[in-house]
Motif scaffolding. Sequence first.
Motif, mmCIF file in Angstrom:
data_model
loop_
_atom_site.group_PDB
_atom_site.id
_atom_site.type_symbol
_atom_site.label_atom_id
_atom_site.label_comp_id
_atom_site.label_asym_id
_atom_site.label_seq_id
_atom_site.Cartn_x
_atom_site.Cartn_y
_atom_site.Cartn_z
ATOM 1 N N ARG A 16 37.646 49.350 63.568
ATOM 2 C CA ARG A 16 38.356 48.831 64.742
ATOM 3 C C ARG A 16 39.865 48.999 64.593
ATOM 4 O O ARG A 16 40.568 49.268 65.564
ATOM 5 C CB ARG A 16 37.991 47.364 64.952
ATOM 6 C CG ARG A 16 36.513 47.156 65.304
ATOM 7 C CD ARG A 16 36.170 45.689 65.412
ATOM 8 N NE ARG A 16 36.866 45.048 66.522
ATOM 9 C CZ ARG A 16 36.792 43.742 66.790
ATOM 10 N NH1 ARG A 16 36.044 42.962 66.013
ATOM 11 N NH2 ARG A 16 37.442 43.236 67.806
ATOM 12 N N SER B 199 33.475 47.602 59.126
ATOM 13 C CA SER B 199 33.429 47.424 60.578
ATOM 14 C C SER B 199 34.807 47.050 61.123
ATOM 15 O O SER B 199 35.211 47.507 62.200
ATOM 16 C CB SER B 199 32.406 46.348 60.948
ATOM 17 O OG SER B 199 32.791 45.081 60.429
ATOM 18 N N TYR B 200 35.534 46.234 60.372
ATOM 19 C CA TYR B 200 36.889 45.873 60.783
ATOM 20 C C TYR B 200 37.833 47.065 60.620
ATOM 21 O O TYR B 200 38.733 47.279 61.437
ATOM 22 C CB TYR B 200 37.395 44.687 59.961
ATOM 23 C CG TYR B 200 36.760 43.377 60.358
ATOM 24 C CD1 TYR B 200 37.328 42.571 61.339
ATOM 25 C CD2 TYR B 200 35.578 42.939 59.757
ATOM 26 C CE1 TYR B 200 36.749 41.366 61.708
ATOM 27 C CE2 TYR B 200 34.986 41.736 60.119
ATOM 28 C CZ TYR B 200 35.576 40.957 61.097
ATOM 29 O OH TYR B 200 34.998 39.771 61.473
ATOM 30 N N LYS C 132 31.189 36.375 54.006
ATOM 31 C CA LYS C 132 31.130 35.890 55.385
ATOM 32 C C LYS C 132 30.960 37.025 56.393
ATOM 33 O O LYS C 132 30.322 36.848 57.436
ATOM 34 C CB LYS C 132 32.401 35.100 55.707
ATOM 35 C CG LYS C 132 32.481 33.737 55.044
ATOM 36 C CD LYS C 132 31.464 32.773 55.633
ATOM 37 C CE LYS C 132 31.621 31.382 55.048
ATOM 38 N NZ LYS C 132 30.617 30.423 55.613
ATOM 39 N N ILE C 133 31.536 38.181 56.107
ATOM 40 C CA ILE C 133 31.490 39.279 57.082
ATOM 41 C C ILE C 133 30.407 40.304 56.752
ATOM 42 O O ILE C 133 30.311 41.343 57.407
ATOM 43 C CB ILE C 133 32.854 39.995 57.175
ATOM 44 C CG1 ILE C 133 33.232 40.618 55.831
ATOM 45 C CG2 ILE C 133 33.924 39.030 57.645
ATOM 46 C CD1 ILE C 133 34.525 41.421 55.880
ATOM 47 N N SER C 134 29.597 40.003 55.737
ATOM 48 C CA SER C 134 28.563 40.964 55.326
ATOM 49 C C SER C 134 27.559 41.233 56.438
ATOM 50 O O SER C 134 27.034 42.346 56.566
ATOM 51 C CB SER C 134 27.840 40.457 54.074
ATOM 52 O OG SER C 134 27.212 39.203 54.328
ATOM 53 N N ASN C 135 27.277 40.228 57.271
ATOM 54 C CA ASN C 135 26.310 40.402 58.360
ATOM 55 C C ASN C 135 26.904 41.130 59.559
ATOM 56 O O ASN C 135 26.192 41.460 60.504
ATOM 57 C CB ASN C 135 25.771 39.039 58.810
ATOM 58 C CG ASN C 135 24.951 38.360 57.731
ATOM 59 O OD1 ASN C 135 24.305 39.025 56.917
ATOM 60 N ND2 ASN C 135 24.971 37.029 57.719
ATOM 61 N N GLU C 136 28.218 41.355 59.536
ATOM 62 C CA GLU C 136 28.879 42.038 60.651
ATOM 63 C C GLU C 136 29.240 43.480 60.299
ATOM 64 O O GLU C 136 30.057 44.101 60.962
ATOM 65 C CB GLU C 136 30.153 41.284 61.042
ATOM 66 C CG GLU C 136 29.916 39.846 61.468
ATOM 67 C CD GLU C 136 31.214 39.151 61.841
ATOM 68 O OE1 GLU C 136 32.258 39.835 61.907
ATOM 69 O OE2 GLU C 136 31.188 37.935 62.074
ATOM 70 N N GLY C 137 28.638 43.981 59.244
ATOM 71 C CA GLY C 137 28.948 45.346 58.842
ATOM 72 C C GLY C 137 29.998 45.429 57.758
ATOM 73 O O GLY C 137 30.444 46.523 57.394
ATOM 74 N N LYS D 46 41.006 37.146 61.890
ATOM 75 C CA LYS D 46 39.639 36.997 62.379
ATOM 76 C C LYS D 46 38.696 36.636 61.234
ATOM 77 O O LYS D 46 37.845 35.744 61.362
ATOM 78 C CB LYS D 46 39.189 38.311 63.038
ATOM 79 C CG LYS D 46 37.735 38.344 63.471
ATOM 80 C CD LYS D 46 37.430 37.332 64.561
ATOM 81 C CE LYS D 46 35.998 37.483 65.048
ATOM 82 N NZ LYS D 46 35.649 36.442 66.055
ATOM 83 N N LEU E 247 36.502 32.762 60.076
ATOM 84 C CA LEU E 247 35.074 32.617 59.799
ATOM 85 C C LEU E 247 34.803 31.777 58.555
ATOM 86 O O LEU E 247 33.667 31.375 58.310
ATOM 87 C CB LEU E 247 34.436 34.001 59.612
ATOM 88 C CG LEU E 247 34.531 34.969 60.795
ATOM 89 C CD1 LEU E 247 33.972 36.331 60.401
ATOM 90 C CD2 LEU E 247 33.793 34.409 62.006
#
Length: 245
Positions: free
Chosen positions: A226, A222-223, A213-218, A240, A244
């Motif tokens: 942050r 990426s998390y 699910k988070i592959s497209n967000e880096g 978060k 998703l």
Amino acid sequence: LRKEGKKVGVIAVDPSSPFSGGAILADRIRMQHHFLDEGVFIRSMATRGSMGGLSKATNNAVNVLDSCGFYYIIVETIGVGQDEIDIVKISKTTLVAFAPGLGDDMQAMKAGIMEIGDIFVINKADRDDADKTERDINIMLELNQKKNDWKPQVLKTVATTGAGIKELMEAIHSHKDFVSRNSGVFEDKEIYKGEMEITEILRERLIDKAFEKISNEGGIRSYAKRVAAREMDAYSAVEKILSLM
């Protein structure tokens, strides 16, 4: 075991390096004289980061060997402490091996390892302090009595000479007979094993789905960036990601 005419499977688990990810897998070297025996199957496995003293694939390997008609399936863990006790989830009879001279270490282990053993074996019993180790184990067992009617046995062996091996086999068969007579004990073990197996598969599938699910967000990195930048904490990051799914 082979003298009984039974097929024997051996699964030997070695720890993986937390840095390189490699593992020596040298257990097979110690069993070279069994290589040409068609009634013996030996498989080494690395933990690959899995906790609990086993590899993630160990339970599946046990199921395969069982389906192939192996009567005895021996699983050697990486060595256990208070946390590496996953072996109890897949074994019908759990042996815990000690060496003489553990001393105060016995006190540290009582919260975990002393509760999982059906049979306790003191190997190298020809060494000094073997009797003291036996007394220490019996004291710990008195403090951690099992809820069923089985009383764990404490035996002494010398693997290099074969001393005590006959008594050990008798104890293993005795526990096997106990489990067979007490169907509730066997059923509880199988249900517990099923629960753990389902939980592990579910956990793995959910993690894979979350990463997808988070592959497209880096991805997870990426998390992590942050979190490192103090823009959010790890719990918020997980919430978060879960939102998703």
